[in-house]
Design a protein around this motif. Structure first.
Motif, PDB file in Angstrom:
ATOM      1  N   GLU A 203       0.968  -1.144   0.103  1.00 42.08           N
ATOM      2  CA  GLU A 203      -0.024  -0.047  -0.018  1.00 42.08           C
ATOM      3  C   GLU A 203       0.756   1.314   0.096  1.00 42.08           C
ATOM      4  N   ALA A 204       1.960   1.398   0.695  1.00 33.20           N
ATOM      5  CA  ALA A 204       2.856   2.314   0.732  1.00 33.20           C
ATOM      6  C   ALA A 204       3.504   2.616  -0.442  1.00 33.20           C
ATOM      7  N   LEU A 205       3.626   1.562  -1.420  1.00 32.18           N
ATOM      8  CA  LEU A 205       4.086   1.675  -2.771  1.00 32.18           C
ATOM      9  C   LEU A 205       3.124   1.877  -3.901  1.00 32.18           C
ATOM     10  N   GLY A 206       1.767   2.176  -3.317  1.00 29.52           N
ATOM     11  CA  GLY A 206       0.663   2.608  -4.200  1.00 29.52           C
ATOM     12  C   GLY A 206      -0.289   1.569  -4.748  1.00 29.52           C
ATOM     13  N   GLY A 207      -0.161   0.563  -4.292  1.00 28.14           N
ATOM     14  CA  GLY A 207      -1.092  -0.675  -4.414  1.00 28.14           C
ATOM     15  C   GLY A 207      -2.085  -0.571  -3.478  1.00 28.14           C
ATOM     16  N   ALA A 208      -2.847  -1.939  -3.616  1.00 25.60           N
ATOM     17  CA  ALA A 208      -3.593  -2.355  -2.534  1.00 25.60           C
ATOM     18  C   ALA A 208      -3.780  -3.991  -2.470  1.00 25.60           C
ATOM     19  N   THR A 209      -3.977  -4.482  -1.482  1.00 23.33           N
ATOM     20  CA  THR A 209      -3.908  -5.870  -1.215  1.00 23.33           C
ATOM     21  C   THR A 209      -5.300  -6.546  -0.701  1.00 23.33           C
ATOM     22  N   LEU A 210      -5.599  -7.633  -1.112  1.00 22.31           N
ATOM     23  CA  LEU A 210      -6.365  -8.672  -0.676  1.00 22.31           C
ATOM     24  C   LEU A 210      -5.646 -10.275  -0.271  1.00 22.31           C
ATOM     25  N   ILE A 211      -5.377 -10.300   0.711  1.00 25.57           N
ATOM     26  CA  ILE A 211      -4.843 -11.451   0.945  1.00 25.57           C
ATOM     27  C   ILE A 211      -5.615 -12.713   1.601  1.00 25.57           C
ATOM     28  N   LEU A 212      -5.523 -13.953   0.694  1.00 22.31           N
ATOM     29  CA  LEU A 212      -6.783 -14.951   0.823  1.00 22.31           C
ATOM     30  C   LEU A 212      -6.045 -16.205   0.938  1.00 22.31           C
ATOM     31  N   PRO A 213      -6.353 -17.246   1.939  1.00 21.04           N
ATOM     32  CA  PRO A 213      -6.065 -18.456   1.768  1.00 21.04           C
ATOM     33  C   PRO A 213      -6.762 -19.434   0.960  1.00 21.04           C
ATOM     34  N   ALA A 214      -6.182 -20.051   0.150  1.00 19.65           N
ATOM     35  CA  ALA A 214      -6.745 -21.298  -0.564  1.00 19.65           C
ATOM     36  C   ALA A 214      -5.620 -21.963  -1.429  1.00 19.65           C
ATOM     37  N   ASP A 215      -6.101 -23.120  -1.770  1.00 17.97           N
ATOM     38  CA  ASP A 215      -5.228 -24.285  -2.522  1.00 17.97           C
ATOM     39  C   ASP A 215      -5.769 -23.813  -4.059  1.00 17.97           C
ATOM     40  N   CYS A 217      -5.209 -25.790  -6.416  1.00 21.53           N
ATOM     41  CA  CYS A 217      -5.996 -26.950  -6.945  1.00 21.53           C
ATOM     42  C   CYS A 217      -7.220 -27.310  -6.516  1.00 21.53           C
ATOM     43  N   ASP A 218      -7.766 -26.612  -5.764  1.00 20.88           N
ATOM     44  CA  ASP A 218      -9.253 -26.526  -5.316  1.00 20.88           C
ATOM     45  C   ASP A 218     -10.367 -25.582  -5.952  1.00 20.88           C
ATOM     46  N   ARG A 219     -10.917 -26.294  -6.866  1.00 20.21           N
ATOM     47  CA  ARG A 219     -11.863 -25.116  -7.600  1.00 20.21           C
ATOM     48  C   ARG A 219     -12.613 -24.497  -7.018  1.00 20.21           C
ATOM     49  N   VAL A 220     -13.447 -25.113  -5.991  1.00 24.47           N
ATOM     50  CA  VAL A 220     -14.456 -24.341  -5.163  1.00 24.47           C
ATOM     51  C   VAL A 220     -13.862 -23.260  -4.362  1.00 24.47           C
ATOM     52  N   ALA A 221     -12.688 -23.549  -3.499  1.00 19.95           N
ATOM     53  CA  ALA A 221     -11.833 -22.434  -2.913  1.00 19.95           C
ATOM     54  C   ALA A 221     -11.453 -21.146  -3.841  1.00 19.95           C
ATOM     55  N   MET A 222     -10.970 -21.452  -5.042  1.00 15.79           N
ATOM     56  CA  MET A 222     -10.624 -20.621  -6.198  1.00 15.79           C
ATOM     57  C   MET A 222     -11.793 -19.795  -6.580  1.00 15.79           C
ATOM     58  N   ALA A 223     -12.783 -20.302  -6.887  1.00 15.24           N
ATOM     59  CA  ALA A 223     -14.206 -19.719  -7.325  1.00 15.24           C
ATOM     60  C   ALA A 223     -14.551 -18.849  -6.082  1.00 15.24           C
ATOM     61  N   GLY A 224     -14.328 -19.176  -4.718  1.00 15.73           N
ATOM     62  CA  GLY A 224     -14.624 -18.333  -3.580  1.00 15.73           C
ATOM     63  C   GLY A 224     -13.608 -17.193  -3.703  1.00 15.73           C
ATOM     64  N   VAL A 225     -12.277 -17.356  -4.155  1.00  9.67           N
ATOM     65  CA  VAL A 225     -11.520 -16.235  -4.083  1.00  9.67           C
ATOM     66  C   VAL A 225     -12.042 -15.164  -5.211  1.00  9.67           C
ATOM     67  N   VAL A 226     -12.291 -15.824  -6.427  1.00  5.47           N
ATOM     68  CA  VAL A 226     -12.633 -14.666  -7.462  1.00  5.47           C
ATOM     69  C   VAL A 226     -13.893 -14.035  -6.913  1.00  5.47           C
ATOM     70  N   GLU A 227     -14.759 -14.693  -6.152  1.00  7.89           N
ATOM     71  CA  GLU A 227     -15.980 -13.858  -5.670  1.00  7.89           C
ATOM     72  C   GLU A 227     -15.547 -12.765  -4.807  1.00  7.89           C
ATOM     73  N   GLN A 228     -14.640 -13.017  -3.863  1.00  8.50           N
ATOM     74  CA  GLN A 228     -14.097 -11.893  -2.870  1.00  8.50           C
ATOM     75  C   GLN A 228     -13.518 -10.945  -3.515  1.00  8.50           C
ATOM     76  N   ALA A 229     -12.644 -11.296  -4.499  1.00  9.16           N
ATOM     77  CA  ALA A 229     -11.937 -10.287  -5.176  1.00  9.16           C
ATOM     78  C   ALA A 229     -12.735  -9.267  -5.829  1.00  9.16           C
ATOM     79  N   ALA A 230     -13.758  -9.861  -6.614  1.00 15.41           N
ATOM     80  CA  ALA A 230     -14.842  -8.989  -7.229  1.00 15.41           C
ATOM     81  C   ALA A 230     -15.505  -7.876  -6.183  1.00 15.41           C
ATOM     82  N   ALA A 231     -15.885  -8.590  -5.039  1.00 17.60           N
ATOM     83  CA  ALA A 231     -16.592  -7.787  -4.137  1.00 17.60           C
ATOM     84  C   ALA A 231     -15.779  -6.889  -3.533  1.00 17.60           C
ATOM     85  N   GLN A 232     -14.429  -6.799  -3.592  1.00 16.44           N
ATOM     86  CA  GLN A 232     -13.874  -5.754  -2.924  1.00 16.44           C
ATOM     87  C   GLN A 232     -13.122  -4.652  -4.125  1.00 16.44           C
TER      88      GLN A 232
END
Length: 345
Positions: A203-215, A217-232
């Protein structure tokens, strides 16, 4: 010479001058590729144990694992076989290996002709392909590439990085934050204690972050990551696939099946999951973090080389979603002070 069934014990091993493995001819995906990998290693191990006066040649014949004349790769996972082909000869002086890509459309008679021609050749080519009756030999050539001052990426883009909390993932995140003020979705199986400090740094460099735990190789987990990313941040625009494991560094004969899967799955199966999750997403860029070991093998890296070869094949394949504007694979050398190679030193 005499034909011997490699699945049965050899009665007269000193009489065997080489072997042929037919693999990847049907384009059967990840499970078949892992089975073929194991078969290549198993046969080489048996050939290597012989007290021989000549080098044994193993020919691995496949179809459609490479793009030679701009045709799409049919099955990226078939490229896993490049790993043992490139690495085993460096591990075993008594072996020579050659991958022969016969193209996706050759009939079995043409495959037999190509394999026979390769068995009778006296050159030291490692990776060859037959297309339209012509033989192509893979090589490398040095070229000069001038780096761009600013990456050709949209400012403020939403970028998802798998393996985002590894050494390479962090370096890329910092660079993207500084150069294009990227909104970064950093995905990792495990979240280390210093992740909050990394977020503040980005953030100090000018970016923004969303850090999420997911494997990855896990399709369900990665689909959830995409949804959270879109929401933020909004829809993901760029995906950088940097997840991976370096492996044990043991020679191929000493690796167990679980060892190989641990190296192959984050890259190859993770790639499949990303292609499925983002199948209909108009990504501006998909970038796979590959390795030069996918082209230049080294002892102890048969699984790692093969996994990266799958990434290289994917971006030139028909498995790549048509919605994506661009897909590339970057064959990195060793990074200074970060990444898998640095951890092995």
């Amino acid at each position: 010479g005499e034909l011997i069934d490699a699945s049965a014990p050899f009665e007269n091993p000193r009489g065997v001058a080489g072997a042929v493995v037919l693999t990847g001819l049907a384009g059967e995906g990840a499970a078949a590729a892992l089975h073929a990998y194991a078969e290549i290693v198993r046969i080489c191990e048996r050939l290597e144990t012989f007290d021989r006066a000549i080098v044994a040649l193993l020919i691995v014949a496949g179809a459609g694992a490479s793009s030679v004349l701009d045709e799409p790769v049919r099955d990226p996972h078939a490229a896993l076989a490049f790993g043992p082909v490139l690495s085993l000869a460096a591990e075993c002086p008594g072996l020579a290996l050659r991958h022969v890509d016969c193209g996706p459309d050759l009939h079995i008679e043409a495959v037999a002709d190509a394999v026979t021609a390769e068995a009778l050749r006296g050159d030291d080519a490692t990776c060859v392909a037959w297309r339209r009756g012509r033989r192509f030999v893979r090589g490398v050539e040095a070229i000069e590439v001038k780096p761009a001052a600013v990456p050709p990426l949209p400012r403020g883009a939403v970028v998802l990085i798998t393996g985002g909390l590894g050494g390479v993932g962090r370096a890329l995140a910092r660079w993207l934050a500084q150069t294009i003020a990227a909104k970064l979705v950093l995905v990792s199986r495990n979240i280390p204690p210093d992740s909050a400090a990394l977020a503040r740094e980005i953030e100090a460099l000018g970016g923004a972050t969303l850090i999420l735990p997911a494997d990855v190789c896990d399709r369900v987990a990665m689909a959830g990551v995409v949804e959270q990313a879109a929401a933020q941040f909004g829809p993901v625009e760029i995906v950088i696939h940097a997840a991976g494991a370096a492996g044990s560094g043991k020679i191929a004969f000493m690796k167990q099946a679980d060892d190989i899967r641990a190296v192959v799955q984050p890259k190859a199966v993770g790639m499949d999951v990303l292609a499925e999750v983002f199948a209909n997403t108009p990504l501006k860029l998909f970038a796979a973090m590959s390795s030069f070991n996918a082209v230049i093998g080294a002892p102890g890296l048969s699984d790692y080389a093969g996994a990266n070869a799958v990434l290289d094949a994917f971006v030139a394949s028909s498995a790549k979603p048509t919605a994506w504007a661009r897909a590339i694979s970057i064959a990195w050398g060793q990074w200074a002070d970060v990444g898998m190679a640095a951890r092995r030193l």
